[in-house]
Design a protein around this motif. Structure first.
Motif, mmCIF file in Angstrom:
data_model
loop_
_atom_site.group_PDB
_atom_site.id
_atom_site.type_symbol
_atom_site.label_atom_id
_atom_site.label_comp_id
_atom_site.label_asym_id
_atom_site.label_seq_id
_atom_site.Cartn_x
_atom_site.Cartn_y
_atom_site.Cartn_z
ATOM 1 N N ASP A 258 0.835 -1.204 0.000
ATOM 2 C CA ASP A 258 0.000 0.000 0.000
ATOM 3 C C ASP A 258 0.871 1.256 0.000
ATOM 4 O O ASP A 258 0.568 2.232 -0.707
ATOM 5 N N LEU A 259 1.936 1.240 0.787
ATOM 6 C CA LEU A 259 2.856 2.389 0.807
ATOM 7 C C LEU A 259 3.468 2.593 -0.575
ATOM 8 O O LEU A 259 3.546 3.706 -1.086
ATOM 9 N N LEU A 260 3.894 1.469 -1.179
ATOM 10 C CA LEU A 260 4.518 1.562 -2.508
ATOM 11 C C LEU A 260 3.526 2.042 -3.561
ATOM 12 O O LEU A 260 3.904 2.706 -4.526
ATOM 13 N N GLY A 261 2.253 1.690 -3.355
ATOM 14 C CA GLY A 261 1.225 2.085 -4.314
ATOM 15 C C GLY A 261 1.011 3.589 -4.359
ATOM 16 O O GLY A 261 0.448 4.114 -5.324
ATOM 17 N N VAL A 262 1.465 4.290 -3.329
ATOM 18 C CA VAL A 262 1.329 5.747 -3.293
ATOM 19 C C VAL A 262 2.695 6.447 -3.364
ATOM 20 O O VAL A 262 2.886 7.377 -4.132
ATOM 21 N N PHE A 263 3.649 5.925 -2.576
ATOM 22 C CA PHE A 263 4.941 6.598 -2.485
ATOM 23 C C PHE A 263 6.036 5.937 -3.318
ATOM 24 O O PHE A 263 7.143 6.452 -3.415
ATOM 25 N N GLY A 264 5.731 4.780 -3.904
ATOM 26 C CA GLY A 264 6.772 3.985 -4.573
ATOM 27 C C GLY A 264 7.315 4.636 -5.839
ATOM 28 O O GLY A 264 6.630 5.410 -6.509
ATOM 29 N N ASP A 265 8.539 4.253 -6.146
ATOM 30 C CA ASP A 265 9.212 4.721 -7.358
ATOM 31 C C ASP A 265 8.847 3.773 -8.512
ATOM 32 O O ASP A 265 9.130 2.578 -8.436
ATOM 33 N N PRO A 266 8.219 4.309 -9.573
ATOM 34 C CA PRO A 266 7.801 3.440 -10.679
ATOM 35 C C PRO A 266 8.951 2.601 -11.227
ATOM 36 O O PRO A 266 8.740 1.461 -11.658
ATOM 37 N N THR A 269 8.946 -0.272 -8.625
ATOM 38 C CA THR A 269 7.729 -1.072 -8.468
ATOM 39 C C THR A 269 7.233 -1.659 -9.787
ATOM 40 O O THR A 269 6.517 -2.649 -9.796
ATOM 41 N N GLY A 270 7.621 -1.015 -10.899
ATOM 42 C CA GLY A 270 7.131 -1.487 -12.190
ATOM 43 C C GLY A 270 5.694 -1.073 -12.457
ATOM 44 O O GLY A 270 5.079 -1.503 -13.432
ATOM 45 N N LYS A 271 5.133 -0.254 -11.556
ATOM 46 C CA LYS A 271 3.761 0.230 -11.741
ATOM 47 C C LYS A 271 3.782 1.751 -11.856
ATOM 48 O O LYS A 271 4.697 2.398 -11.338
ATOM 49 N N PRO A 272 2.768 2.337 -12.489
ATOM 50 C CA PRO A 272 2.734 3.793 -12.601
ATOM 51 C C PRO A 272 2.733 4.436 -11.214
ATOM 52 O O PRO A 272 2.223 3.854 -10.257
ATOM 53 N N GLY A 370 11.058 -7.928 0.863
ATOM 54 C CA GLY A 370 12.116 -7.163 0.197
ATOM 55 C C GLY A 370 11.828 -6.948 -1.276
ATOM 56 O O GLY A 370 12.009 -5.849 -1.808
ATOM 57 N N ARG A 371 11.319 -7.988 -1.929
ATOM 58 C CA ARG A 371 10.999 -7.889 -3.344
ATOM 59 C C ARG A 371 10.006 -6.769 -3.618
ATOM 60 O O ARG A 371 9.991 -6.161 -4.668
ATOM 61 N N GLN A 372 9.171 -6.530 -2.624
ATOM 62 C CA GLN A 372 8.128 -5.522 -2.839
ATOM 63 C C GLN A 372 8.637 -4.107 -2.566
ATOM 64 O O GLN A 372 7.955 -3.150 -2.838
ATOM 65 N N ARG A 373 9.809 -4.003 -1.966
ATOM 66 C CA ARG A 373 10.308 -2.670 -1.629
ATOM 67 C C ARG A 373 10.743 -1.911 -2.859
ATOM 68 O O ARG A 373 11.213 -2.485 -3.812
#
Lengths: 373, 373
Positions: A258-266, A269-272, A370-373
């Motif tokens: 959830d954190l990555l879904g908002v603050f993550g680096d595309p 994360t491979g997501k927009p 870790g993979r999700q970070r």
């Protein structure tokens, strides 16, 4: 009538010598299962067998085999034997989780109207494209959804066939059955809660945690761990401990997501960027942010609400992040993750778990987080 | 985690003293099953329990319980005991067929885009209407389909839970499992064939018979008869005989339905005149008519093709009926029904079937065929 076919534990499947070896072993088992289903359905009709091939390709295309891995880890935590015949039967049951997951993903992609998964068209979209290519009659989109619903149903049925198979000793089936039953009800209930929550605009923190617990944590970590431990004959105390460990880790993984879904680096994360906000996903992060902002800064809360579920400019995205940060939601989620992981590993230490299996579980859990970070 | 729950054979359920008593007994069993599922899902969330109530209401609203009836008939044909404990367990397994059927109907109604069933809104339409009533956000139609897919999945899972339940003696589960597995694969394959056949415009007689065999005959009559006989420990010879009887009767019933779908009197069938033609259903009757007309009267074949799958005036409908009649299709289907029924009853006479159970099966089969006239 078509001859009945049954899935038997093959002698060609290597028993995993570590949890890291589970994905490859599970894929070998899946291939053998689909070979049998292909042969059986080809006797009904070659066109059905062709669709089964597509289901097989979807199931075998990527995927991290997280659930069989945790299930195998649970098996080892409970001291599951690695002598060939017994371990192969356990692996077969662990692998059936991937067939449940195939159904869940296929039906979820219809529900979420997703066009791609793992870089390829989703099943209903791929089937729609075939309808178009063949210039068949009727609505291609509806054909894709219809056939994908049925392929998901097949995957779900075949998962249950594995676990109910009379090729497994009745003793194993008896241990697995209540956990298997609870897991399927829970994940489907969690999916229903998710759909209802989105439609009803439920913003509560409770609702977000409930969806996480049933749709993700229980289904992905806790129940697989318990399933594996049951295969090894774990007692109720160990089963409950692994359930608690799995719930904690599973929720922690989802909160990290959830954190990555908002603050993550595309790039990582491979997501927009800000994907979850744009998609209008009702995460715990968002629920906490709205709750705090409602109390402290209603104007910011209103602003944040106006940015849920629509395309956002970079400036808007930055603003949404600032509101969540200022409301203390980012920090609160980070703290909650740390607490859950610490508690989970403490619970694991307190449980009567085989030490080498404990180490493996910690390694796997850390790798997945870790993979999700 | 949510406590696991299991379906147990209740002492409150009366053992049917004849096949005519099966529907009422099956409904009592269904009510008990849903009571358990309601309680379990209420622990996850009350809103999910509310949806389970809707699934229960749908499953319990009407329905002739044809599959449990044939399964019970198979049980009695194989000399199944009627002492309470054993007979109740058999009845529980027979009743699980209604949960499979609930999934099949819910998913089929999405696929067929049906608005009503048994005089009420279909599940996805009822859920859509609730979304509208509550002025929830998002697409109400898509919400209805999404939640209906998941409720169908729950019904399918719960059916499998009954048959895999460790409350049933392993001996019973072992006998049932291969038939149960084959049945689910076959009905889903049959549904896929139906969807593919309609999209690809497959007009062949073979295709029409294949869909009937898997989607209807096997699933509705042959496999239930075999399932019931397996519960009573039938040997392979009896199981094969009952499979042949069920295939023949099941196809005969469907052919009768096909005739009624074109030639039936709306006052008697309760469906609009010429329903199947308007719906574009690829029946064996239509396939035989097109095949014969293609050979003998290509202009009539072209005319008939132009009338498939669209609204028809009374004159057009009369013309379509005349073409099917002139092509000899109506007569051919009538003859085929007579032959199938005669062969089925001969096969039943040749099998080692309990005489009173034989009489009951003939009565049930005749009643079901008669009801459709």
């Amino acid at each position: 009538m078509t001859p009945t076919s049954e899935i038997t534990s093959s002698t060609a499947v290597p028993v995993p010598d570590s949890v890291q070896a589970v994905p490859a072993a599970a894929e070998t088992v899946l291939r053998e299962m689909f070979d049998v289903h292909r042969a059986t359905t080809a006797q009904i009709s070659p066109v059905v067998a062709t669709l089964v091939d597509q289901l097989a390709a979807f199931t075998l295309n990527g995927g991290k085999r997280v659930r069989p891995t945790f299930a195998w880890s649970g098996y080892r935590c409970a001291g599951g034997r690695t002598d060939e015949a017994i371990a192969r039967q356990a692996l077969t049951v662990c692998t059936a989780l991937e067939l449940i997951q195939a159904c869940a993903l296929i039906h979820d992609d219809i529900i979420d109207r997703s066009d791609t998964r793992r870089g390829r068209p989703t099943v209903h979209r791929a089937l729609e494209a075939q309808h178009v290519d063949r210039t068949w009659s009727g609505d291609a989109g509806h054909y894709g959804v219809s056939t994908a619903i049925l392929l998901g149903d097949l995957a779900l049925s075949w998962a249950d066939d594995v676990v109910a198979s009379r090729d497994l000793p009745a003793e194993i089936r008896d241990r697995v059955q209540p956990i298997w039953a609870a897991m399927r009800t829970e994940v489907l209930a969690g999916q229903l809660l998710d759909v209802i929550g989105e439609a009803s605009g439920d913003e509560s923190v409770d609702a977000a945690f409930r969806v996480m617990r049933y749709k993700t944590a229980g289904y992905t970590v806790a129940r697989p761990l318990q399933l594996g431990s049951a295969l090894a004959g774990a007692d109720e105390t160990l089963s409950e401990a692994l359930g608690a460990v799995g719930d904690g880790l599973g929720i922690a993984f989802q909160l990290r997501d959830d954190l990555l879904g908002v603050f993550g680096d595309p790039a990582q994360t491979g997501k927009p960027s800000g994907d979850d906000l744009v998609a209008g996903k009702r995460t715990a992060l968002l629920a906490l942010g709205l709750q705090a902002a409602d109390a402290d800064d209603p104007a910011a809360a209103a602003e944040l609400r106006s940015m849920i579920g629509r395309p956002l400019t970079d400036d808007e995205l930055d603003r949404a992040r600032a509101i969540l940060r200022d409301a203390g939601a980012e920090r609160a989620v980070e703290d909650h993750i740390d607490r859950l992981v610490a508690e989970s590993f403490e619970a694991l230490d307190a449980a009567a778990v085989d030490p080498s299996a404990r180490t493996e579980l910690v390694t796997v859990a850390t790798a997945i987080a870790g993979r999700q970070r």
